[in-house]
Design an enzyme around this catalytic site. Structure first.
Site, short mmCIF file in Angstrom:
data_model
loop_
_atom_site.label_atom_id
_atom_site.label_comp_id
_atom_site.label_asym_id
_atom_site.label_seq_id
_atom_site.Cartn_x
_atom_site.Cartn_y
_atom_site.Cartn_z
N GLN A 68 -0.79 -1.57 7.57
CA GLN A 68 -2.20 -1.23 7.37
C GLN A 68 -2.86 -2.22 6.39
O GLN A 68 -3.75 -1.84 5.63
CB GLN A 68 -2.34 0.20 6.86
CG GLN A 68 -2.12 1.27 7.91
CD GLN A 68 -3.20 1.24 8.99
OE1 GLN A 68 -4.33 0.88 8.74
NE2 GLN A 68 -2.84 1.66 10.20
N SER A 69 -2.47 -3.47 6.45
CA SER A 69 -2.97 -4.47 5.52
C SER A 69 -4.47 -4.71 5.66
O SER A 69 -4.96 -5.04 6.74
CB SER A 69 -2.22 -5.80 5.74
OG SER A 69 -2.86 -6.85 5.06
#
Length: 395
Positions: free
Chosen positions: A117-118
């Site tokens: 989920q960068s």
């Protein structure tokens, strides 16, 4: 100690100016020449010569009345979650320099890495696609099976702009495992597709990207708030944002102290990495330890992982102030800041503190808040039914 300024009134004016700047941002998507601040003359030789305008600049600075703010402190927030829509957050400021450098080097594509989920990877994928570059992302994952990846939050946005995602082990170290894998992908693309792929480091934090927050510091100086601000607090996840702010404060001769609350790794790692960045930028005579206070102890159970207590604080702040935090970066940094204010107030240079909101809200939409929010909504009857006119709701 500080000149008397009505900062609340000033913040209102800054917000209005920021709104007008957004409406008038005719340079968006253009390449413009870049001239560093005059106080960067000692390192201007290594400064970028141009910049790709991608962000909505002069983001607002407003008072922030968070719950349980310790007595004696005044808190303000710089809304870098408003640097753009899908490009929101601190990463786009770095990408303005990194993607321009990629274009100058004739890149066909970019590659970078981060968590599943960068925020950095999402911003990179979207910004790169906007300027015609393909993106390859190495994302840390619990599972090597692509079919088990939940298509939500930042990952969904990555895929919507045609990023190619390569899953790697969640605990893969950056230097020991991610960098060699990135190089292998770059070599494969060069050999098999004749592609020139530009490598962007974790978080965009190197001597090029860090100029984004040197420039952000100049922006804050132009917003005329530092006459009364004593401290700046920011989440520290890859080090570039904190390093840029600390360096700018030092070079400009400011007395403002910069604190980076680590959400992963530790003081030793960040100071080592920031010293590498400073060296790359041509900085001499000062070290990271001299210009940046890295605040340890608030990464919780792990990077990108949340406890119910942390999530309840996130929802409480949202309910009370209307400002949403993300669970990986800003929430942990705010929690650490509030605890340090209460238990270790001497850590701060003064009592007028500005927190920089670095965005990251799309990462909040990965399902981790479901249980906490369901309980709160049920207990408070926040969702009620009015299907039948014979049974009006009890409000």
């Amino acid at each position: 100690m500080y000149a008397h300024v009505n900062l609340s009134r000033l913040c209102t004016r800054v917000s209005l100016r920021a709104s007008m700047a957004t409406l008038c941002c005719s340079n968006y998507g253009n390449i413009v020449s870049y001239k560093p601040p005059a106080w960067c003359s000692s390192i201007s030789e290594k400064a970028p010569k141009s910049r790709l305008i991608l962000s909505q600049m002069k983001t607002p600075i407003v008072p922030w009345n968070v719950p349980d703010l310790p007595d004696g402190f005044k808190l303000y927030i710089k809304r870098d979650d408003m640097t753009g829509g899908t490009l929101m957050g601190n990463k786009v400021r770095k990408l303005e320099f990194l993607l321009e450098d990629a274009k100058l080097q004739g890149a066909d594509a970019v590659i970078t890495c981060g968590g599943i989920q960068s925020n950095h990877c999402r911003a990179t994928a979207i910004a790169a696609r906007e300027v015609g570059l393909k993106t390859y992302l190495l994302l840390r994952s619990n599972s090597e099976d692509p079919d088990e990846s939940r298509l939500e939050g930042n990952l969904l946005l990555d895929l919507l702009v045609d990023a190619t995602v390569v899953l790697v082990p969640k605990r893969a170290g950056y230097v020991s495992q991610l960098m060699p894998r990135m190089q292998h992908v770059v070599d494969e693309l060069k050999e098999k597709k004749l592609m020139n792929v530009y490598q962007i480091p974790l978080g965009g934090s190197n001597g090029v990207g860090t100029w984004g927050y040197v420039e952000a510091y100049r922006e804050m100086m132009e917003q005329e708030v530092f006459s009364q601000i004593s401290d700046v607090v920011v989440p520290c996840g890859s080090g570039g944002t904190s390093c840029g702010l600390g360096l700018a404060s030092y070079l400009s001769g400011s007395t403002v102290r910069v604190h980076g609350v680590s959400v992963c790794d530790d003081q030793l790692y960040f100071h080592t990495h920031c010293n590498e960045i400073l060296n790359e930028m041509g900085v001499t005579g000062v070290r990271s330890e001299d210009i940046l206070d890295v605040v340890d102890g608030y990464k919780g159970i792990g990077y990108g992982e949340s406890t119910d207590e942390e999530l309840q604080l996130l929802t409480n702040i949202g309910r009370k102030t209307g400002i949403l935090l993300d669970p990986t970066y800003t929430l942990k940094a705010v929690r650490g800041m509030l605890i340090e204010m209460k238990t270790n107030p001497s850590r701060f240079s003064g009592r007028n503190v500005m927190f920089i909101h670095t965005g990251g809200l799309y990462g909040m939409l990965d399902g981790r808040l479901d249980d906490v929010m369901r309980k709160q909504v049920t207990d408070s009857r926040q969702i009620i039914s009015y299907f039948s006119t014979d049974r009006p709701p009890h409000l």
